[in-house]
Motif scaffolding. Structure first.
Motif, mmCIF file in Angstrom:
data_model
loop_
_atom_site.group_PDB
_atom_site.id
_atom_site.type_symbol
_atom_site.label_atom_id
_atom_site.label_comp_id
_atom_site.label_asym_id
_atom_site.label_seq_id
_atom_site.Cartn_x
_atom_site.Cartn_y
_atom_site.Cartn_z
ATOM 1 N N MET A 63 1.368 38.418 -6.085
ATOM 2 C CA MET A 63 2.364 37.708 -5.295
ATOM 3 C C MET A 63 3.300 38.680 -4.588
ATOM 4 N N ASP A 64 3.655 39.773 -5.293
ATOM 5 C CA ASP A 64 4.459 40.822 -4.638
ATOM 6 C C ASP A 64 3.749 41.307 -3.388
ATOM 7 N N ALA A 65 2.484 41.625 -3.576
ATOM 8 C CA ALA A 65 1.697 42.157 -2.453
ATOM 9 C C ALA A 65 1.558 41.088 -1.370
ATOM 10 N N GLY A 66 1.386 39.821 -1.796
ATOM 11 C CA GLY A 66 1.275 38.719 -0.846
ATOM 12 C C GLY A 66 2.531 38.598 0.010
ATOM 13 N N ARG A 67 3.687 38.727 -0.640
ATOM 14 C CA ARG A 67 4.958 38.643 0.107
ATOM 15 C C ARG A 67 5.047 39.738 1.148
ATOM 16 N N LYS A 68 4.629 40.938 0.752
ATOM 17 C CA LYS A 68 4.684 42.051 1.710
ATOM 18 C C LYS A 68 3.752 41.787 2.891
ATOM 19 N N LEU A 69 2.558 41.278 2.568
ATOM 20 C CA LEU A 69 1.582 41.010 3.623
ATOM 21 C C LEU A 69 2.120 39.939 4.566
ATOM 22 N N LYS A 70 2.768 38.952 3.975
ATOM 23 C CA LYS A 70 3.273 37.833 4.766
ATOM 24 C C LYS A 70 4.259 38.311 5.831
ATOM 25 N N SER A 71 5.121 39.259 5.434
ATOM 26 C CA SER A 71 6.107 39.690 6.425
ATOM 27 C C SER A 71 5.409 40.418 7.579
ATOM 28 N N HIS A 72 4.313 41.136 7.279
ATOM 29 C CA HIS A 72 3.530 41.731 8.376
ATOM 30 C C HIS A 72 2.959 40.634 9.251
ATOM 31 N N LEU A 73 2.341 39.661 8.577
ATOM 32 C CA LEU A 73 1.633 38.623 9.307
ATOM 33 C C LEU A 73 2.580 37.770 10.135
ATOM 34 N N SER A 74 3.777 37.472 9.573
ATOM 35 C CA SER A 74 4.654 36.599 10.356
ATOM 36 C C SER A 74 5.159 37.325 11.588
ATOM 37 N N GLY A 75 5.349 38.628 11.476
ATOM 38 C CA GLY A 75 5.712 39.402 12.659
ATOM 39 C C GLY A 75 4.677 39.222 13.749
ATOM 40 N N ILE A 76 3.429 39.395 13.349
ATOM 41 C CA ILE A 76 2.322 39.291 14.296
ATOM 42 C C ILE A 76 2.219 37.887 14.854
ATOM 43 N N ARG A 77 2.406 36.900 13.966
ATOM 44 C CA ARG A 77 2.287 35.522 14.445
ATOM 45 C C ARG A 77 3.376 35.173 15.442
ATOM 46 N N ARG A 78 4.576 35.687 15.196
ATOM 47 C CA ARG A 78 5.653 35.441 16.166
ATOM 48 C C ARG A 78 5.260 36.004 17.518
ATOM 49 N N GLU A 79 4.693 37.208 17.470
ATOM 50 C CA GLU A 79 4.277 37.883 18.700
ATOM 51 C C GLU A 79 3.226 37.039 19.426
ATOM 52 N N GLN A 80 2.250 36.565 18.639
ATOM 53 C CA GLN A 80 1.177 35.758 19.231
ATOM 54 C C GLN A 80 1.727 34.473 19.831
ATOM 55 N N ALA A 81 2.672 33.856 19.110
ATOM 56 C CA ALA A 81 3.250 32.600 19.593
ATOM 57 C C ALA A 81 3.967 32.839 20.906
ATOM 58 N N ARG A 82 4.657 33.982 21.002
ATOM 59 C CA ARG A 82 5.386 34.307 22.220
ATOM 60 C C ARG A 82 4.404 34.462 23.386
ATOM 61 N N THR A 83 3.316 35.187 23.128
ATOM 62 C CA THR A 83 2.322 35.384 24.182
ATOM 63 C C THR A 83 1.743 34.049 24.616
ATOM 64 N N ARG A 84 1.437 33.217 23.596
ATOM 65 C CA ARG A 84 0.848 31.915 23.920
ATOM 66 C C ARG A 84 1.800 31.110 24.790
ATOM 67 N N ARG A 85 3.095 31.190 24.463
ATOM 68 C CA ARG A 85 4.070 30.403 25.194
ATOM 69 C C ARG A 85 4.215 30.915 26.620
ATOM 70 N N ASN A 86 4.251 32.238 26.779
ATOM 71 C CA ASN A 86 4.243 32.815 28.126
ATOM 72 C C ASN A 86 3.108 32.215 28.906
ATOM 73 N N GLU A 87 1.940 32.273 28.259
ATOM 74 C CA GLU A 87 0.706 31.822 28.855
ATOM 75 C C GLU A 87 0.828 30.352 29.264
ATOM 76 N N LEU A 88 1.416 29.583 28.352
ATOM 77 C CA LEU A 88 1.499 28.135 28.530
ATOM 78 C C LEU A 88 2.132 27.789 29.875
ATOM 79 N N PHE A 89 3.193 28.516 30.262
ATOM 80 C CA PHE A 89 3.866 28.192 31.514
ATOM 81 C C PHE A 89 3.251 28.954 32.676
ATOM 82 N N ASN A 90 2.957 30.218 32.435
ATOM 83 C CA ASN A 90 2.469 31.050 33.533
ATOM 84 C C ASN A 90 1.208 30.505 34.177
ATOM 85 N N LYS A 91 0.326 29.933 33.333
ATOM 86 C CA LYS A 91 -0.949 29.495 33.889
ATOM 87 C C LYS A 91 -0.787 28.360 34.901
#
Lengths: 568, 359
Positions: free
Chosen positions: A477-505
């Motif tokens: 679980m310790d390791a899972g928590r650490k991984l999660k913070s990496h993953l949520s960073g990435i997911r935020r980034e992906q969500a931002r890109t998707r949202r850019n995309e959503l309007f730009n297209k």
């Protein structure tokens, strides 16, 4: 035993229930007991089927090689070569760059098995599986009758070559040939011929065994020459030899009556009382007296070597009623977070990883242990599996669990292992792993202890002790928590890109339409829309998420609630 | 409405949005809300109308962006149609506007179900009928009677069109009535009933205009009923199945619908009366053995309609409650249980003579 016959000299108790014939003992037991013992216990010694046989052989020699190098403070470089002679017929050679063996030591390769001592050093060691190289040599003798060849040198200019077999009648190693030659080389190479062995590139095969060995031993370079000539290299990712584990005294709460008698057989103490405080940790002479009071039927002045099993049991029972300080844990040597991380990066090249080495803990009240966990996600993490998807066969990376005890990979009995249980009990969803089984991820778990509680003599699965499971879960679980913070960073980034995309297209279509309606300049509108979108995104001022979620997940409004039937 | 005026309205929508963009605002269009909550029923006019609730459709809004883009696409398409004086069906509009959005796997419209509501949005936003935007709905509906019309220069006598009748076009804006020789207008729900009455020459024997809607009346058919009434002032009687669906068809012809509440003035015929089938008809005409069990959906629908203000008349409240209580419905064709010509020779003449109508 039905006839009440106890085999002489050695207490081969548990596994010899079949050969209880008096006749047998008289005629053959003394002559062939070693071979017989070996044959009858094959499956418990890691020789259980042709695939596992080969993995066990490689394991025994590689473990010896790694130990030999570390003993001499040398970064191990181990080469394993498999040569296919015929069907289920292989030459196996394992070479290291260790300090070599002196001539007198060569016969001791068979040492443990022939000496028959039950006394184990209480120390974190690799050699808890199988019965060491001796078993591997015996297995060669059994399947091909061929002697083994040993080439060794300490780097002093002399290279020793020995051909060695076992004299079954005498229970002794026999050296047929011993040659000395001049040459500058250091290390040991063992070559042996086997039948009833199978090479497979499966999860339980030699390649995977060595890959995992490399994972848990980042300071070692391991090379495998496969039967088809292909060479697989696992490079080292660390340049430090791990510190040597320290031999520990056993804690009174971590031993059995049998262990206690084993210790007594080797003690120099002359009284039971002094033996207890001399041989066990955390037993002061005051504690020894306290124990003596709890065992009125046992004479604590007696010679410890004369302690009966019953007396030992009484003492063990008394231990449970006494308060001891927890055992020392300094003797444990984890791989270490940095080195596990290096290993993950080196062997799996994951997109994300996290590593946790837990502080040492205690199980059964008296046995120290420590858990290490590495999680690797995406990239080369996870094992490749063939899946059926919408009727198509696709390959995808799915979750794999790499289990280790004292850096030794466990490849068999995964289902019955506490590590597997603990991994599956974790709610991976909490850590942004929505579907664990089908996630591209590798879970590495190393269990470290001077005494590993295996479920069976097969020594491939950890028993599900409550303390151990809990500690495993904490680590995961310790390791899972650490991984999660990496993953949520990435997911935020992906969500931002998707949202850019959503309007730009939509900007080109909107600009073109507006230009057609109003004759306004299309590039001008396009540029201005882009600016509006960018400004909004920058401010994080994006609306409609809730509306969208409500549309997507909320119960669809029945058309009849609002509109008449069949209206256009 | 003059073509110039329509073009101006379309242009104004565009310039408003461009103006917002030039100011650097998040651009939007305002759309009156088309939902029960924003529909008013006028007791005096007996028609539905749209309230003042508006929703704003923004570009930079995760839930709106796509529809915002689609709204402008449809607007631009309609401007083209009006400018070049071409007409298109709403299906053609969908195909004309459907294309891949650059660099995506997404189309501007994925199905006609996406473009149709945007067209209605545009009608409501601009307060223009789609027919005036040169968009035509699907048509369905037939007419027969001693009526002569002029359609794009052709003179058509509805009494001489044989068994099929005159097929009502989707756009009846340019239909002119030359002659209407009738005492009332009879609107029937089912094709089969229309065919029966047409074969029996009901419209000749009883001097009426006969119109078949084939289920829920299409826009062209509703507009035609409205126009005939407007011009001739003839009473309009509606004949449907005795079930919630049939009653609703009647209410849409009479008062308008939620979706078209903004255009009730153009589509509704508030003086229309309901001739049958009613729950009472089942007893009066001995149809007890020919009813059908109402489904849960029918009952649910009837309960909803009880709450609609335009079903507020005590006769309708009683009718709906009776239907819910008895859990039955009956089809127009049930009258054939007596004999085939029962509907044309006995049922309808009797009902009209006794003026047995629901309001």
């Amino acid at each position: 035993m039905a006839t009440g016959v106890t085999p002489p000299a050695e207490r081969i108790t548990d596994n010899t229930a079949e050969f209880n014939s008096e006749d047998f003992f008289k005629k053959t037991y003394r002559e062939s007991n070693v071979a017989e013992f070996f044959r009858r216990n094959l499956h418990m010694l890691g020789y259980a089927g042709p695939l596992r046989n080969l993995t066990t052989i490689v394991h025994e020699f590689v473990t010896n090689a790694l130990d030999a190098c570390e003993e001499g403070n040398i970064l191990p470089e181990v080469t394993v070569e498999l040569q296919e002679i015929g069907e289920r017929d292989f030459m196996v050679s394992v070479q290291d760059n260790g300090t070599g063996m002196p001539e007198s030591y060569i016969p001791k390769l068979l040492g443990k098995m022939l000496a028959g001592t039950k006394f184990h050093r209480y120390i974190q060691s690799r050699g808890q599986q199988g019965i060491g190289a001796a078993g591997a040599i015996m297995f060669a003798h059994m399947t091909t009758g061929q002697p083994i060849k040993i080439v060794t040198s300490g780097g002093n200019g002399t290279i020793l070559t020995a051909v060695m077999d076992i004299d079954i009648k005498k229970n002794e190693p026999v050296i047929f040939e011993l040659q000395k030659a001049k040459g500058k080389w250091r290390g040991t190479k063992i070559i042996a011929h086997y039948k009833d062995v199978l090479y497979q590139k499966s999860e339980q095969g030699v390649t995977e065994y060595l890959r995992r060995t490399a994972m848990a031993n980042p300071h070692a370079k391991i090379v495998l020459k496969e039967p088809d000539g292909n060479i697989v290299t696992f490079d080292k990712s660390a340049k430090k030899i791990p510190p040597k584990p320290v031999e520990m005294q056993q804690h009174p709460l971590g031993i059995t009556a049998d262990d206690l008698r084993g210790l007594a057989a080797n003690t120099e103490a002359r009284k039971l009382g002094t033996f207890l405080s001399a041989s066990l940790s955390r037993v002061s002479s005051a504690k020894a007296e306290e124990i003596a009071k709890l065992c009125p039927g046992v004479n604590f002045a007696m010679d410890p070597k004369e302690m009966t099993h019953l007396q030992a049991e009484t003492i063990i029972k008394a231990f449970k009623q006494v308060k001891f300080i927890a055992p020392a844990t300094e003797g444990l040597v984890p791989i270490g977070e940095d080195q596990v991380a290096e290993s993950l990066k080196n062997l799996l090249k994951p997109n994300f990883y996290s590593v946790v080495t837990r502080p040492p803990a205690i199980y059964r009240g008296g046995i120290p242990f420590q858990i290490e966990v590495g999680l690797a996600y995406e990239g080369g993490a996870g094992k490749i599996a063939t899946l059926k998807q919408d009727g198509f066969t696709v390959t995808a990376r799915v979750a794999e669990i790499m289990r280790f005890t004292n850096r030794v990979p466990l490849l068999f009995d995964a289902g019955g292992c506490a590590i597997t249980q603990a991994v599956k009990s974790v709610e991976w969803k909490r850590y942004h792993i929505s579907d664990f089984e089908n996630s591209p991820m590798t879970v590495v778990v190393n269990f470290i202890s001077p005494h590993v509680p295996y479920t069976s003599a097969g020594k491939q699965a950890l028993s599900d002790d409550e303390d151990i499971i809990q500690e495993l879960r904490f680590a995961l679980m310790d390791a899972g928590r650490k991984l999660k913070s990496h993953l949520s960073g990435i997911r935020r980034e992906q969500a931002r890109t998707r949202r850019n995309e959503l309007f730009n297209k939509y900007i080109p279509e909107i600009s073109r339409s507006l230009s057609k309606i109003t004759k306004a300049s299309e590039p001008d509108i396009r540029g201005r829309l882009q600016k509006i979108v960018n400004a909004k995104l920058k401010k994080g001022d994006i609306e409609g998420e809730e509306e969208l979620e409500a549309e997507a997940s909320g119960p669809k409004r029945k058309p009849s609630d609002e509109n008449g039937p069949g209206e256009d | 409405m003059a073509r110039k005026e329509i073009q101006d309205k379309l242009l104004r929508l565009g310039t408003d949005v461009v103006g917002q963009i030039k100011k650097g605002d998040n651009p939007y269009v305002s759309i009156p809300v088309r939902a029960l909550s924003n529909v008013k029923f006028s007791e005096s006019k007996k028609t539905l109308s749209l309230g003042t609730q508006e929703s704003k459709r923004y570009f930079v809004n995760v839930a709106h962006a796509r529809k915002f883009m689609q709204t402008l696409l449809v607007t631009s398409f309609c401007k083209d149609l009006v400018e070049h004086d071409i007409h298109a069906s709403i299906r053609e509009a969908y195909y004309s506007l459907k294309r891949n959005i650059a660099d995506t796997h997404e189309n501007t419209f994925e199905e006609q179900g996406e473009s149709d509501p945007i067209i209605v949005d545009l009608e409501v936003m601009l307060d223009i009928l789609r027919e005036q935007l040169h968009l035509n709905a699907d048509r369905s509906g037939v007419a027969a009677g001693k009526v002569t019309v002029e359609d794009r220069g052709d003179i058509i006598d509805w009494s001489k069109l044989g068994s099929g009748g005159w097929s009502i076009p989707s756009n009846v804006e340019d239909i002119r009535f030359r002659k209407i020789d009738a005492k009332f207008v009879l609107v029937v729900e089912k094709n089969a009933t229309f065919d029966r009455l047409n074969e029996d020459k009901f419209w000749a024997k009883h001097d009426c205009v006969l119109i078949g809607t084939h289920g829920q009346a299409a826009r062209g058919t509703k507009r035609l009923i409205h126009n005939i009434h407007l011009q001739s002032k003839l009473p309009v009687y509606v004949f449907t199945d005795a079930d919630a669906y049939g009653y609703y068809i009647y209410s849409v012809i009479k008062s308008g619908s939620i979706n078209l509440a903004h255009a009730s003035e153009e589509f509704a015929t508030p003086s229309a009366k309901f001739i049958g089938l009613t729950m009472a008809d089942i007893e009066n005409f001995g149809l007890q053995k020919y009813t059908i069990r109402a489904t849960d959906q029918d009952i649910k629908r009837a309960r909803e309609m009880l709450k609609y203000p335009w079903f507020g008349a005590k006769e309708w409240q009683a009718e709906l409650k009776l239907m819910i209580e008895r859990k039955i419905k009956a089809e127009q064709e049930a009258l054939a249980s007596r004999h085939l010509k029962f509907v044309s020779e006995e049922y309808l003449p009797q009902k009209i003579k006794k003026k047995e109508f629901l309001p």
